[in-house]
Design a protein around this motif. Structure first.
Motif, PDB file in Angstrom:
ATOM      1  N   ARG A  12      -3.967  -9.129   3.912  1.00 28.24           N
ATOM      2  CA  ARG A  12      -4.487  -8.590   5.179  1.00 28.24           C
ATOM      3  C   ARG A  12      -3.758  -9.220   6.357  1.00 28.24           C
ATOM      4  NH1 ARG A  12      -9.450 -10.226   3.199  1.00 28.24           N
ATOM      5  NH2 ARG A  12     -10.137  -8.658   1.723  1.00 28.24           N
ATOM      6  N   TYR A  13      -3.637  -8.445   7.434  1.00 28.87           N
ATOM      7  CA  TYR A  13      -3.220  -8.997   8.723  1.00 28.87           C
ATOM      8  C   TYR A  13      -4.444  -8.798   9.612  1.00 28.87           C
ATOM      9  CZ  TYR A  13       1.560  -8.076   7.022  1.00 28.87           C
ATOM     10  OH  TYR A  13       2.733  -8.017   6.302  1.00 28.87           O
ATOM     11  N   GLY A  14      -5.184  -9.806   9.850  1.00 30.69           N
ATOM     12  CA  GLY A  14      -6.421  -9.639  10.621  1.00 30.69           C
ATOM     13  C   GLY A  14      -7.306  -8.641   9.914  1.00 30.69           C
ATOM     14  N   ARG A  15      -7.611  -7.531  10.597  1.00 28.33           N
ATOM     15  CA  ARG A  15      -8.509  -6.545   9.965  1.00 28.33           C
ATOM     16  C   ARG A  15      -7.733  -5.468   9.216  1.00 28.33           C
ATOM     17  NH1 ARG A  15     -12.621  -4.890  14.594  1.00 28.33           N
ATOM     18  NH2 ARG A  15     -13.513  -3.633  12.932  1.00 28.33           N
ATOM     19  N   THR A  16      -6.408  -5.476   9.326  1.00 26.63           N
ATOM     20  CA  THR A  16      -5.608  -4.464   8.607  1.00 26.63           C
ATOM     21  C   THR A  16      -5.333  -4.934   7.190  1.00 26.63           C
ATOM     22  OG1 THR A  16      -4.490  -3.971  10.675  1.00 26.63           O
ATOM     23  CG2 THR A  16      -3.445  -3.131   8.682  1.00 26.63           C
ATOM     24  N   GLU A  17      -5.740  -4.116   6.221  1.00 34.34           N
ATOM     25  CA  GLU A  17      -5.427  -4.467   4.833  1.00 34.34           C
ATOM     26  C   GLU A  17      -4.141  -3.748   4.452  1.00 34.34           C
ATOM     27  OE1 GLU A  17      -8.247  -5.424   1.234  1.00 34.34           O
ATOM     28  OE2 GLU A  17      -8.032  -3.267   1.488  1.00 34.34           O
ATOM     29  N   ALA A  18      -3.042  -4.488   4.388  1.00 37.12           N
ATOM     30  CA  ALA A  18      -1.736  -3.872   4.126  1.00 37.12           C
ATOM     31  C   ALA A  18      -1.532  -3.593   2.638  1.00 37.12           C
ATOM     32  CB  ALA A  18      -0.631  -4.785   4.639  1.00 37.12           C
ATOM     33  N   VAL A  19      -2.070  -4.467   1.790  1.00 37.05           N
ATOM     34  CA  VAL A  19      -1.937  -4.310   0.332  1.00 37.05           C
ATOM     35  C   VAL A  19      -3.311  -4.566  -0.286  1.00 37.05           C
ATOM     36  CG1 VAL A  19      -0.842  -5.226  -1.752  1.00 37.05           C
ATOM     37  CG2 VAL A  19       0.478  -5.063   0.357  1.00 37.05           C
ATOM     38  N   GLY A  36       7.075   4.517  -0.943  1.00 34.73           N
ATOM     39  CA  GLY A  36       5.867   4.715  -0.155  1.00 34.73           C
ATOM     40  C   GLY A  36       6.252   5.087   1.263  1.00 34.73           C
ATOM     41  N   ALA A  37       5.356   5.799   1.936  1.00 38.87           N
ATOM     42  CA  ALA A  37       5.622   6.222   3.310  1.00 38.87           C
ATOM     43  C   ALA A  37       5.630   5.010   4.236  1.00 38.87           C
ATOM     44  CB  ALA A  37       4.528   7.207   3.737  1.00 38.87           C
ATOM     45  N   ASN A  38       5.998   5.218   5.489  1.00 42.92           N
ATOM     46  CA  ASN A  38       5.956   4.127   6.478  1.00 42.92           C
ATOM     47  C   ASN A  38       4.548   3.545   6.504  1.00 42.92           C
ATOM     48  OD1 ASN A  38       8.054   6.148   8.492  1.00 42.92           O
ATOM     49  ND2 ASN A  38       8.655   4.277   7.483  1.00 42.92           N
ATOM     50  N   GLY A  39       4.488   2.213   6.445  1.00 41.34           N
ATOM     51  CA  GLY A  39       3.183   1.554   6.526  1.00 41.34           C
ATOM     52  C   GLY A  39       2.432   1.478   5.210  1.00 41.34           C
ATOM     53  N   ALA A  40       3.064   1.892   4.118  1.00 40.75           N
ATOM     54  CA  ALA A  40       2.366   1.902   2.816  1.00 40.75           C
ATOM     55  C   ALA A  40       2.148   0.493   2.261  1.00 40.75           C
ATOM     56  CB  ALA A  40       3.147   2.744   1.809  1.00 40.75           C
ATOM     57  N   GLY A  41       2.917  -0.471   2.741  1.00 42.33           N
ATOM     58  CA  GLY A  41       2.725  -1.857   2.278  1.00 42.33           C
ATOM     59  C   GLY A  41       3.889  -2.408   1.470  1.00 42.33           C
ATOM     60  N   LYS A  42       5.029  -1.734   1.520  1.00 41.06           N
ATOM     61  CA  LYS A  42       6.186  -2.153   0.708  1.00 41.06           C
ATOM     62  C   LYS A  42       6.720  -3.515   1.164  1.00 41.06           C
ATOM     63  CE  LYS A  42       8.493   1.511   1.912  1.00 41.06           C
ATOM     64  NZ  LYS A  42       7.560   2.184   2.842  1.00 41.06           N
ATOM     65  N   THR A  43       7.026  -3.606   2.472  1.00 43.28           N
ATOM     66  CA  THR A  43       7.596  -4.861   2.986  1.00 43.28           C
ATOM     67  C   THR A  43       6.637  -6.017   2.763  1.00 43.28           C
ATOM     68  OG1 THR A  43       8.907  -3.693   4.616  1.00 43.28           O
ATOM     69  CG2 THR A  43       8.460  -6.006   5.078  1.00 43.28           C
ATOM     70  N   THR A  44       5.363  -5.783   3.000  1.00 39.94           N
ATOM     71  CA  THR A  44       4.372  -6.847   2.813  1.00 39.94           C
ATOM     72  C   THR A  44       4.387  -7.317   1.357  1.00 39.94           C
ATOM     73  OG1 THR A  44       3.024  -5.874   4.553  1.00 39.94           O
ATOM     74  CG2 THR A  44       1.917  -7.399   3.048  1.00 39.94           C
ATOM     75  N   THR A  45       4.403  -6.380   0.428  1.00 40.77           N
ATOM     76  CA  THR A  45       4.431  -6.738  -0.995  1.00 40.77           C
ATOM     77  C   THR A  45       5.655  -7.603  -1.298  1.00 40.77           C
ATOM     78  OG1 THR A  45       3.341  -4.662  -1.550  1.00 40.77           O
ATOM     79  CG2 THR A  45       4.465  -5.799  -3.354  1.00 40.77           C
ATOM     80  N   ASP A 154      14.852  -4.748   0.342  1.00 46.16           N
ATOM     81  CA  ASP A 154      13.828  -4.098   1.164  1.00 46.16           C
ATOM     82  C   ASP A 154      14.484  -3.074   2.075  1.00 46.16           C
ATOM     83  OD1 ASP A 154      11.570  -3.382   2.461  1.00 46.16           O
ATOM     84  OD2 ASP A 154      11.206  -5.288   3.458  1.00 46.16           O
ATOM     85  N   GLU A 155      14.264  -1.813   1.763  1.00 45.71           N
ATOM     86  CA  GLU A 155      14.836  -0.696   2.521  1.00 45.71           C
ATOM     87  C   GLU A 155      16.298  -0.937   2.892  1.00 45.71           C
ATOM     88  OE1 GLU A 155      12.851   1.928   4.474  1.00 45.71           O
ATOM     89  OE2 GLU A 155      10.824   1.246   4.069  1.00 45.71           O
ATOM     90  N   PRO A 156      17.142  -1.178   1.909  1.00 45.68           N
ATOM     91  CA  PRO A 156      18.516  -1.556   2.234  1.00 45.68           C
ATOM     92  C   PRO A 156      19.333  -0.404   2.814  1.00 45.68           C
ATOM     93  CG  PRO A 156      18.301  -1.192  -0.121  1.00 45.68           C
ATOM     94  CD  PRO A 156      16.920  -1.066   0.467  1.00 45.68           C
TER      95      PRO A 156
HETATM   96  P1  ATP Z   1       7.869   0.786   6.508  1.00 47.91           P
HETATM   97  O1  ATP Z   1       8.380   1.773   5.513  1.00 47.91           O
HETATM   98  O2  ATP Z   1       7.510   1.436   7.824  1.00 47.91           O
HETATM   99  O3  ATP Z   1       8.721  -0.431   6.659  1.00 47.91           O
HETATM  100  P2  ATP Z   1       6.001  -0.595   4.733  1.00 47.91           P
HETATM  101  O4  ATP Z   1       5.600   0.268   3.590  1.00 47.91           O
HETATM  102  O5  ATP Z   1       7.051  -1.604   4.488  1.00 47.91           O
HETATM  103  O6  ATP Z   1       6.389   0.310   5.978  1.00 47.91           O
HETATM  104  P3  ATP Z   1       4.391  -2.746   5.795  1.00 47.91           P
HETATM  105  O7  ATP Z   1       5.434  -3.150   6.797  1.00 47.91           O
HETATM  106  O8  ATP Z   1       4.152  -3.636   4.654  1.00 47.91           O
HETATM  107  O9  ATP Z   1       4.658  -1.263   5.259  1.00 47.91           O
HETATM  108  O10 ATP Z   1       3.030  -2.539   6.596  1.00 47.91           O
HETATM  109  C1  ATP Z   1       1.801  -2.248   5.942  1.00 47.91           C
HETATM  110  C2  ATP Z   1       0.678  -2.249   6.962  1.00 47.91           C
HETATM  111  O11 ATP Z   1       0.508  -3.562   7.497  1.00 47.91           O
HETATM  112  C3  ATP Z   1       0.888  -1.335   8.142  1.00 47.91           C
HETATM  113  O12 ATP Z   1      -0.351  -0.776   8.507  1.00 47.91           O
HETATM  114  C4  ATP Z   1       1.383  -2.284   9.239  1.00 47.91           C
HETATM  115  O13 ATP Z   1       1.021  -1.794  10.504  1.00 47.91           O
HETATM  116  C5  ATP Z   1       0.653  -3.559   8.898  1.00 47.91           C
HETATM  117  N1  ATP Z   1       1.432  -4.751   9.298  1.00 47.91           N
HETATM  118  C6  ATP Z   1       2.641  -5.106   8.833  1.00 47.91           C
HETATM  119  N2  ATP Z   1       3.048  -6.269   9.382  1.00 47.91           N
HETATM  120  C7  ATP Z   1       2.067  -6.649  10.223  1.00 47.91           C
HETATM  121  C8  ATP Z   1       1.868  -7.769  11.100  1.00 47.91           C
HETATM  122  N3  ATP Z   1       2.784  -8.730  11.207  1.00 47.91           N
HETATM  123  N4  ATP Z   1       0.736  -7.813  11.808  1.00 47.91           N
HETATM  124  C9  ATP Z   1      -0.205  -6.859  11.725  1.00 47.91           C
HETATM  125  N5  ATP Z   1      -0.108  -5.780  10.912  1.00 47.91           N
HETATM  126  C10 ATP Z   1       1.008  -5.668  10.187  1.00 47.91           C
END
Ligand code: ATP
Length: 312
Positions: A12-19, A36-45, A154-156
């Motif tokens: 989680r990032y605060g209240r956002t659950e990324a994964v 996964g689409a933008n924001g799906a949680g790939k980078t976080t994973t 990561d998204e190379p």
């Molecule tokens: P993209 O394809 O756009 O790079 P992604 O699949 O890699 O997206 P993430 O970057 O992991 O997705 O983001 C997942 C969720 O976490 C999104 O809702 C994003 O807004 C949120 N998020 C990512 N980084 C942060 C952060 N540093 N602070 C708050 N929320 C974040």
């Protein structure tokens, strides 16, 4: 053996659950596309796997070690290239390679030279004076040259022109031919990674939708066309696995996401009695377009239902 494994991984990032409670396994020797689409949680994973972020709950194991305890020994066996990688821009390409070499006992000087030529990188130019594509190639080169056991990308490819993308993919394939290694590459577009991946994991809003070989995925998807006979079609309530069901005259078309010849034909007979059924294999791209459309339709239905609930 799995080179990467996550157990109910949540971040989680605060209240956002990324994964959300991710259970992802990447077997040794596979090239896995994390889609996964933008924001799906790939980078976080990927950041959690690389110990750049800590899990909020659950855990991840990389090369048999808890991601929070990845040390020098494991790092020397992992290559990580990300879209927004920090690079020492004041260094030339050659200085970067000279700097990296001593850290890696497995550094392969011959491979370094081959890749330098393949990527057509100007060895004496400063990284800060390279184009984005060249910079990504320099980052990849410095990660491939020590033949890592695990390569995480990561998204190379985002923003790279088709030629650079092709060189990049060939560079990765060049190393993969030489021995067993594992690659996890994130992307929002299957076309970008289709040539590399033999396994696909799909993330949707932080949740894993599936993780299977491209062969299994292509095996269970078919574009079905049903030509109706005289009897009436029962189109109401199609099975959950039928996507994009549509009818034009006496032809019904849909995508079956759980195709199995006997079962699909049986399901068609139940609804369309005397119809003729044909099943066409689908490309990975078509499968993902179909899934994305189905997901969007589902999201729209959910949004409409929520709006109605709010109003009433
Ligand atoms: P993209 O394809 O756009 O790079 P992604 O699949 O890699 O997206 P993430 O970057 O992991 O997705 O983001 C997942 C969720 O976490 C999104 O809702 C994003 O807004 C949120 N998020 C990512 N980084 C942060 C952060 N540093 N602070 C708050 N929320 C974040």
């Amino acid at each position: 053996m799995n080179i990467i494994e996550t157990q109910n991984l949540t971040r989680r990032y605060g209240r956002t659950e990324a994964v959300h409670e991710l259970n992802l396994a990447v077997p040794a020797g596979s090239v896995c596309a994390l889609l996964g689409a933008n924001g799906a949680g790939k980078t976080t994973t990927l950041k959690v796997l690389m110990n750049l972020l800590a899990p909020t709950a659950g855990a991840a194991t990389v090369l048999g070690v808890d991601s929070r305890k990845l040390g020098e020994r494991e790092r020397a066996q992992i290559g990580y290239v990300s879209e927004n990688q920090q690079m020492p821009l004041w260094m030339t390409v050659r200085q970067l390679l000279d700097y990296c070499r001593p850290f890696y006992p497995t550094w392969d000087a011959a491979l370094e030279k081959t890749l330098l030529d393949r990527f057509a990188l100007p060895a004496e130019r400063k990284l800060g004076q390279l184009s984005r594509g060249m910079l990504m190639k320099a980052a990849l080169l410095s990660s491939l040259a020590y033949r890592p056991k695990l390569l995480v990308l990561d998204e190379p490819f985002s923003g790279l022109d088709p030629l650079v993308r092709d060189e990049f993919i060939k560079g990765v394939l060049e190393v993969s031919e030489a021995g067993e290694w594992t690659v996890l590459v994130s992307s929002h577009d299957i076309e970008e990674v289709e040539r590399l991946a033999d396994r696909v994991a799909l993330l949707e809003a932080g949740r894993l939708k599936f993780n299977e070989t491209t062969e299994a995925l292509q095996g269970r998807f078919r574009r079905i066309e049903v030509t109706l006979g005289e009897s009436e079609a029962k189109l109401a309530a199609p099975p959950a696995g039928w996507l994009e069901v549509e009818r034009a005259g006496r032809v019904v078309r849909f995508v079956d996401s759980g195709y199995e010849r006997t079962a699909t034909e049986q399901a068609c007979r139940e609804r369309f009695a005397d119809a003729a059924v044909t099943a066409q294999p689908m490309s990975l791209r078509d499968i993902f377009i179909s899934l994305a459309r189905a997901g969007r339709r589902f999201d729209k239905l959910t949004a409409e239902a929520t709006a109605k609930e709010t109003v009433s």
